[in-house]
Design a protein around this motif. Sequence first.
Motif, PDB file in Angstrom:
ATOM      1  N   ARG A  68       0.726 -20.459  20.790  1.00  0.00           N
ATOM      2  CA  ARG A  68       1.761 -19.828  20.063  1.00  0.00           C
ATOM      3  C   ARG A  68       3.032 -19.269  21.048  1.00  0.00           C
ATOM      4  NH1 ARG A  68       0.762 -15.565  15.173  1.00  0.00           N
ATOM      5  NH2 ARG A  68       0.653 -14.014  16.722  1.00  0.00           N
TER       6      ARG A  68
ATOM      7  N   ARG B  23       8.532 -18.712  12.193  1.00  0.00           N
ATOM      8  CA  ARG B  23       7.323 -19.458  11.484  1.00  0.00           C
ATOM      9  C   ARG B  23       7.680 -20.828  10.822  1.00  0.00           C
ATOM     10  NH1 ARG B  23       4.908 -19.753   6.218  1.00  0.00           N
ATOM     11  NH2 ARG B  23       2.804 -19.367   6.263  1.00  0.00           N
TER      12      ARG B  23
ATOM     13  N   LEU C  18       7.511 -23.204  13.822  1.00  0.00           N
ATOM     14  CA  LEU C  18       5.716 -23.532  13.936  1.00  0.00           C
ATOM     15  C   LEU C  18       5.255 -24.524  13.020  1.00  0.00           C
ATOM     16  CD1 LEU C  18       4.371 -20.034  14.804  1.00  0.00           C
ATOM     17  CD2 LEU C  18       5.255 -21.720  16.381  1.00  0.00           C
ATOM     18  N   LEU C  19       6.003 -24.513  11.728  1.00  0.00           N
ATOM     19  CA  LEU C  19       5.497 -25.433  10.667  1.00  0.00           C
ATOM     20  C   LEU C  19       5.940 -26.791  10.908  1.00  0.00           C
ATOM     21  CD1 LEU C  19       5.953 -23.311   7.454  1.00  0.00           C
ATOM     22  CD2 LEU C  19       3.876 -24.211   8.305  1.00  0.00           C
TER      23      LEU C  19
ATOM     24  N   GLU D 269      -0.056 -25.035   6.249  1.00  0.00           N
ATOM     25  CA  GLU D 269       0.042 -23.834   5.403  1.00  0.00           C
ATOM     26  C   GLU D 269      -1.092 -23.790   4.415  1.00  0.00           C
ATOM     27  OE1 GLU D 269       3.924 -22.262   4.080  1.00  0.00           O
ATOM     28  OE2 GLU D 269       4.379 -24.480   3.702  1.00  0.00           O
TER      29      GLU D 269
ATOM     30  N   LEU E 173       0.147 -19.107  12.398  1.00  0.00           N
ATOM     31  CA  LEU E 173       1.345 -18.843  11.477  1.00  0.00           C
ATOM     32  C   LEU E 173       1.795 -17.360  11.095  1.00  0.00           C
ATOM     33  CD1 LEU E 173       1.041 -21.946   9.161  1.00  0.00           C
ATOM     34  CD2 LEU E 173       2.376 -21.608  11.070  1.00  0.00           C
TER      35      LEU E 173
END
Length: 857
Positions: free
Chosen positions: A78, A336, A339-340, A384, A391
């Motif tokens: 990350r 976020r 990152l998705l 998700e 996340l």
Amino acid sequence: LLCFLILSFFSCFFSESSNLSHSCKLRRQFNLNGMHKPGDVILGGLFEVHYTSVFPELTFTSEPQQPNCQGFDTLGFRHAMTMAFAIEEINKNSKLLPNLTLGYSVYDNCGALVVGFSGALSLASGQEEQFLLRENCSGSPVLGIVGDHYSTFSIATANALGLYKMPIVSYFATCSCLSDRQRFPSFFRTIPSDAFQVRAMIQILKHFGWTWVGLLVSDDDYGLHVAQSFQSDLAQSGEGCLAYLEVLPWDSDSSELRRIVHLIKSSTAHVVIVFAHEIHMFELMEEVVRQNVTGRQWIASEALTTAAVLQTPSFMPYLSGTLGIAIRRGEIPGLREFLLQIPILNIFQVNQFWEYTFQCRFAPPPAGWVEAGGALCTGQEDLEKVETEFLDVSNLRPEYNVYKAVYALAYALDDMLQCEPGRGPFSGNSCGNLKGLEPWQLVHYLQKVNFTTPSGDEVSFDENGDALPIYDVMNWLWLPDGGTTVQNVGDVKRSAFKGEELTIDEDKIFWNFESEKPPRSVCSESCPPGTRMARKKGQPVCCFDCIPCSEGKISNKTDSIECTSCPEDFWSSPQRDHCVPKKTEFLSYHEPLGICLTVTSLLGTCICAVVLGIFIYHRTTPIVRANNSELSFQLLVSLKLCFLCSLLFIGRPRQWTCQLRHAAFGISFVLCVSCILVKTMVVLAVFKASKPGGGASLKWFGAMQQRGTVIVLTSIQAAICTAWIVSASPTPHKNYQYYNDKIVYECVVGSTVGFAVLLGYIGSLAVLSCLIAFIARNLPDSFNEAKLITFSMLIFCAVWVAFVPAYISSPGKYADAVEVFAILASSFGLLVALFGPKCYIILLRPERNTKKAIMGR
């Protein structure tokens, strides 16, 4: 290591050609995990995407194989993706670096120094197999590097690349040694150095009164430099001592860990500070659980405070309530969502993350994977729907530092490109240009960069390349449902005027103790007021005994190093915690001794007055007229003055009483003794006159001569007193020598010679009177009172001979009492011896008070 890697990386050779160009050929490529994106300017990055490496065995018979990276680190990945996001965001920003596209080249250090250093060399030199060298050797594959993660890795990288002024901005390396601008001229960081972290820790210790602590550090540059800095700063602050300092081993030495944990368990220090990495703390806590070490307050460094790997059900009974220093939390809007979008980034290294997160394998899978029931990755899995900390952007700390590091390089580059030709900071007032950008040019602008993040935090670097320091203070809380939360309970930051400033909300802190209060962690309990600290021999300064202050000294605060003496007129209280006025001592009218002497003096005065009244009333009787009644009246008046002068010795000495007491005493007694001397001489003269031919002697002892003799003798004493007072007057004096806790008020004689002359003169007259009376003792009783005078003089002389040694050896008020007693005793002796028999005859035997009875013999 540096020379070996460089020599093995490049093999440069010269080739003959028409333009005499030089070419460089890459001998071998490092097998590095990386992510790359092209751009006009490339920024490098070094992150820990894998936390360990397996090195092949070295046989020295064949070329060594590359290390194998293992243990995927989700948070490290990350961090790398945060850099990618920041660059994407900058490229979309029309106000920052317009018309310029940033790219990135990011490598994984795999938790190994050799891998991380290889990545740094690859970023600095590129991995093209062969390229032509320019004549001026200008240009560089990357313009700046974000990283590395560990201090040790950053030290190695900055040492090598600092020679070429390659700007390096670390987001996690905290070693205070990296602030040395001589060794690391192009190193910057967006995380505070350990020097500030250490001072922040000391502020926490000071806030809770913890002066006896243990320190555990990792066996690397990070831990060893912290240990040195912590010991130095703690000693300088005087806020505490180390009960022990232990280095946690890298090799999971179980016997060493057992020894360290046993030391923690047996130590009287209830606070343990840890500066180490997650792997060290994990192994340590396993041993803590085995030995069941409870009742310890743990304080974690920034490397551990947010480590989720330690917040397990097995560790939390011991680590719950931990306080820690954490990197400043920040907000990164849009991260976020970025990152998705990872699946559509088409980055090869994402596959490793994908496989780790969904526990699947991309085709072609490893042999036997499908047969063992393993799933195949499709790339369409929904992030998700899986529980992953990847996340969770609610607690961005290292990521926030990565974000600031990328923006710092971008703002520095933007400032450099806005330079006006002819007004630049380089030689000849030149500016950097996009075609020939050099990393060292960016260092100049990076040193001056100053911007504000969307979270409102100001980013700039001081002269050592350190960012403005600020930390959050965190507290580990074990929830009833078994979950864990790390809550913010304060912060510590550096103020330009106040230094390190700590703010803590104690009401929010969870304490893992039965009392639910902060523990006590001291080697010795605080010394209360009235005592001082005495260091125990051979032990740290925090281990001490509390020694009561000696008499006359006090300490009015806790943990006084020394007792202070009270002012001269003050003395220490019984508790030795404050000064009180000293008691005063003098011969007072209010104490029993003073009252007795006063009553005796007044009694003697009254008796003299009564005797004088009797003599005046019976002045015509033969016994009063027999021996010059005028001298008897004078003698009674002088005795009355002697009794009264003793009152001047009672009461607090004043200037006038000191001057008057000895003068009145001396003159009164000389007047008294002069009268006695004249009476004795008259007796002797009368006896001689009674013999044939002796009448002529009486003409020298008429009434006028007697008065004149008394006046002359008394005047001599008055002259002595006057000269004494004028030359060296007696004065009141505070005497501190007799008693430590009392002030003795006394009169100093001023001149010892004057006092001696005064007493000597009285003594000489008394001795003379005694001798004459002794000579006349056998004369017929009908003519004289020589025997009475002799007896009275013997009493007088005996009293005053005894007075001298008694006066000298008596301290303070007792010296005055001795002198008053001598005055009263000698006065009563004279009064009783001279006037007692006469009063007896006058009052009780009046038949003997006739001329016939007196002349009977």
